[in-house]
Scaffold this active site. Structure first.
Site, mmCIF file in Angstrom:
data_model
loop_
_atom_site.group_PDB
_atom_site.id
_atom_site.type_symbol
_atom_site.label_atom_id
_atom_site.label_comp_id
_atom_site.label_asym_id
_atom_site.label_seq_id
_atom_site.Cartn_x
_atom_site.Cartn_y
_atom_site.Cartn_z
ATOM 1 N N ASP A 8 -0.491 9.347 0.197
ATOM 2 C CA ASP A 8 0.863 9.919 0.301
ATOM 3 C C ASP A 8 0.855 11.442 0.271
ATOM 4 O O ASP A 8 1.814 12.063 -0.179
ATOM 5 C CB ASP A 8 1.770 9.393 -0.818
ATOM 6 C CG ASP A 8 1.757 7.883 -0.919
ATOM 7 O OD1 ASP A 8 1.973 7.240 0.119
ATOM 8 O OD2 ASP A 8 1.532 7.353 -2.020
ATOM 9 N N LYS A 28 -0.372 13.232 5.310
ATOM 10 C CA LYS A 28 -1.334 13.244 6.421
ATOM 11 C C LYS A 28 -0.646 13.074 7.764
ATOM 12 O O LYS A 28 -1.069 13.639 8.769
ATOM 13 C CB LYS A 28 -2.379 12.153 6.216
ATOM 14 C CG LYS A 28 -3.276 12.360 5.012
ATOM 15 C CD LYS A 28 -4.291 11.260 4.863
ATOM 16 C CE LYS A 28 -3.670 9.936 4.512
ATOM 17 N NZ LYS A 28 -2.994 9.929 3.200
ATOM 18 N N ALA A 68 -0.534 1.370 4.667
ATOM 19 C CA ALA A 68 -0.300 2.815 4.704
ATOM 20 C C ALA A 68 0.958 3.089 5.507
ATOM 21 O O ALA A 68 1.339 2.306 6.374
ATOM 22 C CB ALA A 68 -1.488 3.529 5.344
ATOM 23 N N GLY A 69 1.585 4.213 5.239
ATOM 24 C CA GLY A 69 2.765 4.585 6.006
ATOM 25 C C GLY A 69 2.863 6.083 6.165
ATOM 26 O O GLY A 69 2.646 6.824 5.213
ATOM 27 N N HIS A 70 3.136 6.535 7.383
ATOM 28 C CA HIS A 70 3.363 7.952 7.648
ATOM 29 C C HIS A 70 4.837 8.146 7.990
ATOM 30 O O HIS A 70 5.366 7.503 8.894
ATOM 31 C CB HIS A 70 2.525 8.431 8.838
ATOM 32 C CG HIS A 70 1.057 8.485 8.559
ATOM 33 N ND1 HIS A 70 0.546 8.768 7.319
ATOM 34 C CD2 HIS A 70 -0.015 8.282 9.371
ATOM 35 C CE1 HIS A 70 -0.786 8.745 7.383
ATOM 36 N NE2 HIS A 70 -1.145 8.450 8.603
ATOM 37 N N GLN A 99 -4.451 6.396 3.131
ATOM 38 C CA GLN A 99 -4.610 6.485 1.677
ATOM 39 C C GLN A 99 -5.301 7.808 1.288
ATOM 40 O O GLN A 99 -5.203 8.782 2.002
ATOM 41 C CB GLN A 99 -5.359 5.260 1.131
ATOM 42 C CG GLN A 99 -4.556 3.970 1.172
ATOM 43 C CD GLN A 99 -4.796 3.142 2.395
ATOM 44 O OE1 GLN A 99 -5.850 3.192 3.029
ATOM 45 N NE2 GLN A 99 -3.825 2.345 2.776
#
Length: 426
Positions: free
Chosen positions: A13, A16, A39-41, A222
């Site tokens: 978090d 990125k 994961a999440g952007h 991550q």
């Protein structure tokens, strides 16, 4: 030509997605090399907020090719939903803009069911997306790969070979309702048919781009302290998150990498269980969470917040041989009279400057803090380093000096334009 790896240096978090989005403008090929849709952007493009879980954020740029590498575990349903959502927002997702490794592994429904059932008792802090169980099957050599998914009869054969064991585990051990094999095969054959045009040997494609002298950007998910080998095990993710995994998860040799960019927040956060030495369970922690919008892009869970931890950062910088830093969310620290930074831990009379593997030590660790003067100014409109407040620049200089790594990027807000570029990496 330059090949740049982007990795997180904390517990994920770190921002990125925004950094990859910025660097994509100078990149020809963007490769995601590990993890899954755990994961999440979150990216803000103009007035649009876009959340991506599997596809590299380079997909938001026209004329760029994005790759989902062999190191990932892919949920076909989630990937197709993501493709549909991007198309609905007007982004181009075709075989010219997206490729999926034929060697990437597939997350199956039983993986997600196992994940949820285990988390109810183990409380590791997993997202429940089936990532861990899918990687388990990969290591156990019983996994289903994208190459299997896109060939209906091969998929049927693979599911047949594992189904009885999975059904037994779900119903008798985990005490949950089992699956219908016929429906499972039919559904995933259909999903494979939809994804088939995107599935190729991506390692060959990457090698071709390298030989043509193109700029490559390798994107991790991550952070280093969630690495399966080097993180706070067992409170880690199920893959390797350090820069070395870029080679394995993309299919290139280590001599192909030119630069490693380590992303770090100006403070520290963590989602889920596990040690977090600088965590603040007070009004300061609440303020960081509120001002920083610290809620998970994948789960919506509130993130645990704390001061910057240089012990954890030194660990990450060493493991990935970080060339430059990208410091994000610096704007969140505006308004603090003083800012604390942990430079070491103390256990009894012992000073600890490197992250211990023994998790039994963490609950009793004392932080060794240094205090730096803060700044009051809102810095979100600042576009040059020299225009940052004096104490703000001193904070960046302090981090650089302690880690022995220079900052290449400083982010002062969530939007693309709210960024200060100090070093051209391409």
């Amino acid at each position: 030509m330059a090949n740049v790896v982007v990795v997180g240096t904390q517990w994920g978090d770190e921002g990125k997605g925004k950094v990859v989005d910025l660097l994509t403008e100078r990149s020809d090929l963007i490769i995601r090399f590990q993890g899954g849709n755990n994961a999440g952007h979150t990216l803000v493009v103009g007035d649009k907020k876009v959340i991506l879980h599997l596809i590299p954020s380079g997909i938001l740029h026209k004329g760029k090719l994005c790759i989902i590498g062999s190191g990932l575990v892919v949920d076909p349903e989630i990937l197709l939903e993501e493709i549909a959502a991007l198309k609905e927002k007007g982004y181009e997702v075709t075989t010219d803009t997206l490729a999926i490794s034929d060697r990437a592994h597939v997350i199956m429904p039983y993986h997600k069911m196992i994940d949820h059932a285990r988390e109810a008792t183990q409380k590791i802090g997993t997202t429940g997306r089936g990532i861990g169980p899918a990687y388990e099957d990969k290591a156990h050599r019983t996994g289903i790969r994208m190459i299997d998914l896109i060939h209906p009869e091969l998929l049927r054969k693979k599911i047949d070979s594992v189904f009885d064991e999975k059904q037994e585990y779900l119903t008798r051990i985990l005490k949950v309702k089992g699956l219908n094999k016929g429906e499972l095969i039919e559904k995933y054959q259909a999903l494979g048919g939809q994804l088939k045009p995107f599935v190729i040997d991506t390692s060959v494609l990457i090698d071709r781009y390298i030989r043509q002298g193109k700029n490559l950007l390798f994107e991790g998910a991550q952070g280093a302290n969630l690495d399966m080998d080097h993180g706070t095990y067992p409170y880690v993710t199920s893959s390797n998150t350090v820069a070395g995994q870029a080679c394995v998860g993309a299919g290139v040799g280590p001599t192909r990498i030119d630069t490693v960019l380590g992303i770090c927040k100006a403070y520290t956060t963590r989602v889920g269980g596990g040690p977090f030495p600088t965590e603040l369970n007070d009004e300061v922690g609440e303020r960081l969470r509120a001002f920083g919008g610290e809620y998970g892009a994948t789960t919506g869970r509130p993130r645990r917040c704390g001061w910057l931890d240089l012990v954890a950062l030194r660990h990450s910088v060493r493991l990935s041989d970080v060339s430059y830093l990208a410091v994000t969310k610096l704007d969140v620290l505006s308004g603090f009279e003083t800012i604390k930074v942990a430079t070491a831990y103390r256990s009894g009379s012992t000073l600890i400057e490197h992250m211990p593997a023994d998790l039994e030590l963490y609950p009793d660790l004392e932080m060794v803090y240094e205090e730096l003067p803060g700044w009051e100014e809102n810095i979100s409109s600042v576009r040059t380093y020299d225009d940052l407040p004096k104490n703000c620049r001193a904070y960046i200089d302090y981090i650089e000096g302690k880690l022995g790594v220079k900052a290449a990027i400083v982010s002062v807000g969530p939007k693309r334009e709210e960024t200060i570029i100090l070093k051209d990496l391409f």
